[in-house]
Design a protein around this motif. Structure first.
Motif, PDB file in Angstrom:
ATOM      1  N   GLY A  42     -13.636  50.465  15.086  1.00 43.99           N
ATOM      2  CA  GLY A  42     -13.045  51.086  16.354  1.00 43.99           C
ATOM      3  C   GLY A  42     -13.354  52.724  16.350  1.00 43.99           C
ATOM      4  O   GLY A  42     -13.625  52.883  17.788  1.00 43.99           O
ATOM      5  N   VAL A  43     -13.071  53.406  15.643  1.00 46.02           N
ATOM      6  CA  VAL A  43     -13.583  54.823  15.519  1.00 46.02           C
ATOM      7  C   VAL A  43     -14.879  54.977  15.711  1.00 46.02           C
ATOM      8  O   VAL A  43     -15.330  56.066  16.515  1.00 46.02           O
ATOM      9  N   GLN A  44     -15.726  54.128  15.147  1.00 41.27           N
ATOM     10  CA  GLN A  44     -17.340  54.309  15.121  1.00 41.27           C
ATOM     11  C   GLN A  44     -17.701  53.905  16.847  1.00 41.27           C
ATOM     12  O   GLN A  44     -18.517  54.481  17.343  1.00 41.27           O
ATOM     13  N   LEU A  45     -17.027  52.844  17.307  1.00 45.70           N
ATOM     14  CA  LEU A  45     -17.112  52.433  18.773  1.00 45.70           C
ATOM     15  C   LEU A  45     -17.023  53.907  19.982  1.00 45.70           C
ATOM     16  O   LEU A  45     -17.814  54.196  20.644  1.00 45.70           O
ATOM     17  N   LEU A  46     -15.902  54.558  19.384  1.00 46.67           N
ATOM     18  CA  LEU A  46     -15.460  55.712  20.292  1.00 46.67           C
ATOM     19  C   LEU A  46     -16.358  56.887  20.138  1.00 46.67           C
ATOM     20  O   LEU A  46     -16.809  57.501  20.922  1.00 46.67           O
ATOM     21  N   TYR A  47     -17.233  56.755  18.714  1.00 39.57           N
ATOM     22  CA  TYR A  47     -17.950  57.960  18.573  1.00 39.57           C
ATOM     23  C   TYR A  47     -19.297  57.480  19.298  1.00 39.57           C
ATOM     24  O   TYR A  47     -19.909  58.558  19.834  1.00 39.57           O
ATOM     25  N   VAL A  48     -19.713  56.185  19.348  1.00 40.67           N
ATOM     26  CA  VAL A  48     -21.056  56.043  19.919  1.00 40.67           C
ATOM     27  C   VAL A  48     -20.901  56.227  21.482  1.00 40.67           C
ATOM     28  O   VAL A  48     -21.675  56.820  22.041  1.00 40.67           O
ATOM     29  N   LEU A  49     -19.775  55.837  21.972  1.00 36.51           N
ATOM     30  CA  LEU A  49     -19.679  55.959  23.597  1.00 36.51           C
ATOM     31  C   LEU A  49     -19.485  57.421  23.700  1.00 36.51           C
ATOM     32  O   LEU A  49     -19.997  57.891  24.730  1.00 36.51           O
ATOM     33  N   ALA A  50     -18.778  58.183  22.897  1.00 37.91           N
ATOM     34  CA  ALA A  50     -18.582  59.642  23.401  1.00 37.91           C
ATOM     35  C   ALA A  50     -19.763  60.412  23.192  1.00 37.91           C
ATOM     36  O   ALA A  50     -20.395  61.229  24.082  1.00 37.91           O
ATOM     37  N   TRP A  51     -20.525  60.446  22.136  1.00 40.65           N
ATOM     38  CA  TRP A  51     -21.749  61.150  21.869  1.00 40.65           C
ATOM     39  C   TRP A  51     -22.874  60.627  22.702  1.00 40.65           C
ATOM     40  O   TRP A  51     -23.782  61.446  23.146  1.00 40.65           O
ATOM     41  N   THR A  52     -23.004  59.346  23.091  1.00 34.97           N
ATOM     42  CA  THR A  52     -24.093  58.893  23.899  1.00 34.97           C
ATOM     43  C   THR A  52     -24.074  59.505  25.174  1.00 34.97           C
ATOM     44  O   THR A  52     -25.053  59.856  25.754  1.00 34.97           O
ATOM     45  N   MET A  53     -22.691  59.403  25.730  1.00 31.89           N
ATOM     46  CA  MET A  53     -22.614  59.988  26.982  1.00 31.89           C
ATOM     47  C   MET A  53     -22.758  61.445  27.190  1.00 31.89           C
ATOM     48  O   MET A  53     -23.073  61.994  27.886  1.00 31.89           O
ATOM     49  N   ALA A  54     -22.408  62.091  25.963  1.00 33.29           N
ATOM     50  CA  ALA A  54     -22.453  63.737  25.915  1.00 33.29           C
ATOM     51  C   ALA A  54     -23.806  63.960  25.867  1.00 33.29           C
ATOM     52  O   ALA A  54     -24.225  64.991  26.573  1.00 33.29           O
ATOM     53  N   ILE A  55     -24.581  63.693  24.831  1.00 26.94           N
ATOM     54  CA  ILE A  55     -25.965  64.259  24.557  1.00 26.94           C
ATOM     55  C   ILE A  55     -26.831  63.302  25.499  1.00 26.94           C
ATOM     56  O   ILE A  55     -28.107  63.888  25.639  1.00 26.94           O
ATOM     57  N   ARG A  56     -26.729  62.152  25.921  1.00 26.58           N
ATOM     58  CA  ARG A  56     -27.540  61.637  27.144  1.00 26.58           C
ATOM     59  C   ARG A  56     -29.197  61.588  26.361  1.00 26.58           C
ATOM     60  O   ARG A  56     -30.026  62.239  27.022  1.00 26.58           O
ATOM     61  N   PRO A  57     -29.232  60.774  25.293  1.00 25.01           N
ATOM     62  CA  PRO A  57     -30.574  60.742  24.795  1.00 25.01           C
ATOM     63  C   PRO A  57     -31.490  59.740  25.809  1.00 25.01           C
ATOM     64  O   PRO A  57     -31.074  59.101  26.617  1.00 25.01           O
ATOM     65  N   PRO A  58     -32.888  59.846  25.601  1.00 27.35           N
ATOM     66  CA  PRO A  58     -33.602  59.038  26.206  1.00 27.35           C
ATOM     67  C   PRO A  58     -33.194  57.436  25.988  1.00 27.35           C
ATOM     68  O   PRO A  58     -32.972  57.191  24.862  1.00 27.35           O
ATOM     69  N   ALA A  59     -33.494  56.363  26.705  1.00 25.41           N
ATOM     70  CA  ALA A  59     -32.986  55.114  26.569  1.00 25.41           C
ATOM     71  C   ALA A  59     -31.584  54.983  25.919  1.00 25.41           C
ATOM     72  O   ALA A  59     -31.343  54.429  24.824  1.00 25.41           O
TER      73      ALA A  59
END
Length: 274
Positions: A42-59
């Motif tokens: 559950g914490v990993q899910l939050l991490y992926v959501l927050a960091w992906t939306m924050a740094i916005r990598p390609p794809a």
């Protein structure tokens, strides 16, 4: 940064610490470790959501999905082996990183941004997999769950104190563009160390001195990571990038702090008890 937001981030940090600590206390032999693995995921899910939306990598969606798959693989690898080992966790991190890069290489729209995406991909995949080290730590016969309590209590306290200090006294400002103060960083690290030292009186296997060392390492790493995410967000805004979704922006720092504290906690637990 408003006081309300600082207070909310402080509360979120405490909830993360409590969730992981109490989850670690439920871990037992065999299938009894599954509830803790669910908490970690559950914490990993939050991490992926927050960091992906924050740094916005390609794809971005693809990288986020790969991050979740790497997290699941790391958690399973931490649970299943008869002898607790970090090797499956490391394989999950390496595999996730390689798959993420290959995925972007075969997408024409993202091929020109592969170099840019390397750092972002590493932060997401390696960061999310780092939480699985807590599962391995909970499996150590000596001092595993005790180390989780001492280290993560210090981490959560440090992040909470740092953010509460910023709500009251964000001074001296470390940079005009970053709404954080040096007082919060220093007091957070000191407060986290003190929290761990106090727990060292009561937690079996620890002394106030050894617990303080664990708390100092975990707390310092967490508050510095939290601060670094604030600098990264300010840099993105100065570069003209659109602002990050506010929920992701404020969750990113505490999640990053715990992601770094997790493998450090494992290393300290092994050093002290094995």
């Amino acid at each position: 940064m408003s006081r309300t937001i600082s207070l909310a981030v402080a509360g979120f940090s405490v909830l993360l610490a409590l969730g992981l600590i109490f989850g670690g206390q439920t871990a037992g032999p065999g299938a009894a470790r599954v509830p803790f693995a669910i908490v970690v995921f559950g914490v990993q899910l939050l991490y992926v959501l927050a960091w992906t939306m924050a740094i916005r990598p390609p794809a971005m969606l693809v990288i986020g999905a790969i991050g979740l798959l790497a997290a699941a693989a790391a958690d399973i690898g931490a649970l299943l082996p008869t002898v607790a080992s970090l090797a499956p966790v490391g394989y999950a991190a390496a595999g996730g990183f390689v798959v993420a890069i290959l995925t972007q290489l075969v997408r024409p729209a993202d091929r020109t941004r592969v170099t840019e995406s390397l750092g972002a991909t590493a932060q997401i995949v390696v960061g999310v997999v780092a939480f699985a080290t807590l599962i391995v730590l909970s499996r150590l016969q000596l001092g595993g769950t005790q180390t989780i309590v001492v280290a993560l209590a210090g981490t959560g306290s440090a992040l909470m104190i740092a953010r509460l200090t910023d709500a009251v006294l964000p001074w001296p400002r470390l940079a005009p563009q970053v709404p954080r103060g040096a007082a919060g960083v220093v007091l957070g690290a000191m407060g986290g160390t003190l929290t761990s030292a106090i727990l060292g009186v009561y937690v079996v296997g620890f002394t106030p001195v050894t617990a303080a060392v664990v708390g100092l390492v975990a707390a310092s790493a967490a508050v510095l990571t939290d601060l670094a995410t604030s600098y990264a967000e300010a840099s993105r805004q100065m570069a003209g990038d659109p602002p990050t979704m506010w929920v992701a922006r404020y969750m990113q720092g505490p999640l990053g702090g715990f992601a770094l504290a997790a493998p450090l906690s494992y290393a300290l637990g092994v050093l002290l008890f094995n």
